[in-house]
Design a protein around this motif. Structure first.
Motif, PDB file in Angstrom:
ATOM      1  N   ALA A  11       0.856  -1.201   0.000  1.00 49.07           N
ATOM      2  CA  ALA A  11       0.000   0.000   0.000  1.00 49.07           C
ATOM      3  C   ALA A  11       0.884   1.240   0.000  1.00 49.07           C
ATOM      4  O   ALA A  11       1.776   1.370   0.844  1.00 49.07           O
ATOM      5  CB  ALA A  11      -0.882  -0.006   1.242  1.00 49.07           C
ATOM      6  N   ASP A  13       0.559   5.304   0.175  1.00 51.25           N
ATOM      7  CA  ASP A  13      -0.310   6.466   0.356  1.00 51.25           C
ATOM      8  C   ASP A  13       0.527   7.730   0.407  1.00 51.25           C
ATOM      9  O   ASP A  13       1.743   7.686   0.613  1.00 51.25           O
ATOM     10  CB  ASP A  13      -1.102   6.331   1.669  1.00 51.25           C
ATOM     11  N   GLY A 136      -3.439   2.100   3.250  1.00 50.68           N
ATOM     12  CA  GLY A 136      -2.874   1.447   4.438  1.00 50.68           C
ATOM     13  C   GLY A 136      -3.743   1.592   5.676  1.00 50.68           C
ATOM     14  O   GLY A 136      -3.711   0.758   6.570  1.00 50.68           O
ATOM     15  N   THR A 137      -4.515   2.672   5.736  1.00 50.98           N
ATOM     16  CA  THR A 137      -5.307   2.919   6.944  1.00 50.98           C
ATOM     17  C   THR A 137      -6.697   2.300   6.877  1.00 50.98           C
ATOM     18  O   THR A 137      -7.258   1.892   7.878  1.00 50.98           O
ATOM     19  CB  THR A 137      -5.504   4.441   7.152  1.00 50.98           C
ATOM     20  N   ALA A 143      -2.353  -4.922   4.809  1.00 53.87           N
ATOM     21  CA  ALA A 143      -1.271  -4.966   3.815  1.00 53.87           C
ATOM     22  C   ALA A 143       0.065  -5.208   4.520  1.00 53.87           C
ATOM     23  O   ALA A 143       0.321  -4.632   5.580  1.00 53.87           O
ATOM     24  CB  ALA A 143      -1.225  -3.657   3.035  1.00 53.87           C
ATOM     25  N   CYS A 145       3.110  -4.463   3.411  1.00 58.58           N
ATOM     26  CA  CYS A 145       4.047  -3.348   3.230  1.00 58.58           C
ATOM     27  C   CYS A 145       3.260  -2.059   3.074  1.00 58.58           C
ATOM     28  O   CYS A 145       2.409  -1.949   2.191  1.00 58.58           O
ATOM     29  CB  CYS A 145       4.882  -3.532   1.966  1.00 58.58           C
ATOM     30  N   LYS A 146       3.546  -1.106   3.939  1.00 59.55           N
ATOM     31  CA  LYS A 146       2.848   0.180   3.853  1.00 59.55           C
ATOM     32  C   LYS A 146       3.878   1.302   3.771  1.00 59.55           C
ATOM     33  O   LYS A 146       4.808   1.353   4.585  1.00 59.55           O
ATOM     34  CB  LYS A 146       1.980   0.405   5.079  1.00 59.55           C
ATOM     35  N   GLN A 197      -1.034   9.016   7.613  1.00 56.00           N
ATOM     36  CA  GLN A 197      -0.034   7.951   7.596  1.00 56.00           C
ATOM     37  C   GLN A 197      -0.473   6.835   8.555  1.00 56.00           C
ATOM     38  O   GLN A 197      -0.812   7.106   9.711  1.00 56.00           O
ATOM     39  CB  GLN A 197       1.321   8.506   8.039  1.00 56.00           C
ATOM     40  N   ALA A 198      -0.479   5.594   8.079  1.00 55.91           N
ATOM     41  CA  ALA A 198      -0.827   4.470   8.965  1.00 55.91           C
ATOM     42  C   ALA A 198       0.276   4.335  10.013  1.00 55.91           C
ATOM     43  O   ALA A 198       1.445   4.612   9.733  1.00 55.91           O
ATOM     44  CB  ALA A 198      -0.931   3.179   8.142  1.00 55.91           C
ATOM     45  N   ALA A 201       3.190   2.296   8.829  1.00 59.07           N
ATOM     46  CA  ALA A 201       3.763   2.598   7.501  1.00 59.07           C
ATOM     47  C   ALA A 201       5.148   3.220   7.668  1.00 59.07           C
ATOM     48  O   ALA A 201       5.417   3.886   8.668  1.00 59.07           O
ATOM     49  CB  ALA A 201       2.851   3.579   6.763  1.00 59.07           C
TER      50      ALA A 201
END
Ligand code: DC
Length: 234
Positions: A11, A13, A136-137, A143, A145-146, A197-198, A201
């Motif tokens: 993911a 973002d 990602g969120t 996922a 990989c973020k 941002q997750a 991530a």
């Protein structure tokens, strides 16, 4: 969601103009993954809304439109085309008019529900790199990989200017920077799945990085995640 070998879910973002799509396209090509551009889906719907003269503050009309519109992605030699109701709108979604209005369409919960359902379906088999704002969120919280990709607003405006100029548009960098800041604000403050941002991530600020450096860094992160997952560390 653990997968063996190469079929991870990645993911990416970040805000407009951070380079997500070019980077995601290259990473997926290098790894043999499928690239899914979720912004293109919101843009396709915006094309249709503008053509129909829908008032973009009319959430009910936009939600209805999202329900009755068929959006598909097709691939040929790693080039993605976006098909709306059977029409290839890959060029139409990139006009400045669409860029200026797409945030208004993307903030409508009924629109997002439809798009997110489609995005989750596309991600099911893994082996994908999906880019957007809430991947990602919200769309794919599991996922493996973020990545949160960002750059200063000025740098992003300069990159957009280069792209637009290459397509024959005249641009004013200050105006573009303002537009980007406005879009960031709408995308980050909307109620449903805002740009964020997750917590798990990795953050990459691309302001002072070359394209290849960014691509290499992401590929290394994906490989490391694959190794860890293979060894049972994650
Ligand atoms: O990445 P882009 O510039 O093509 O995105 C177009 C718009 O769609 C942008 O205003 C943010 C929105 N968007 C979103 O809200 N969620 C996504 N997953 C992808 C894009």
């Amino acid at each position: 969601m653990r997968r063996e070998g190469r079929n991870l879910v990645v993911a990416i973002d970040g805000p407009a103009g951070a380079g997500k799509s070019t980077v995601a396209r290259q990473v997926s090509k290098d790894l043999g993954y499928i690239y899914i551009d979720t912004g293109a889906m919101y843009r396709a719907l915006t094309v249709k809304a503008l053509r129909q003269g829908i008032i973009l503050s009319d959430e009910a009309a936009l939600s209805r439109l999202a329900k009755e519109t068929e959006i598909r992605l097709t691939y040929q030699d790693h080039t993605q085309a976006i098909i709306m109701d059977g029409e290839d709108v890959s060029v139409a979604i990139r006009t400045p008019q669409v860029s200026q209005n797409v945030s208004l369409v993307a903030r409508v919960p009924g629109v997002r529900t439809e798009m997110v359902e489609l995005q989750r379906r596309l991600a099911q088999k893994g082996g994908i790199v999906m880019d957007g704002r809430d991947i990602g969120t919200f769309v794919l919280p599991e996922a493996e990989c973020k990545i949160f990709l960002t750059a200063s607003a000025r740098e992003r405006a300069m990159r957009r200017a280069r792209d637009l100029e290459a397509s024959g548009y005249e641009v004013d960098i200050d105006e573009l920077e303002k537009e980007i800041a406005t879009r960031d604000r709408i995308d980050s403050t909307r109620e449903m799945a805002p740009l964020q941002q997750a917590s798990d991530a990795i953050l990459i600020d691309t302001s002072d990085m070359s394209f290849n450096e960014v691509v290499d860094k992401i590929k290394e992160y994906i490989r490391q995640t694959q190794r860890n997952s293979f060894m049972g560390l994650e």
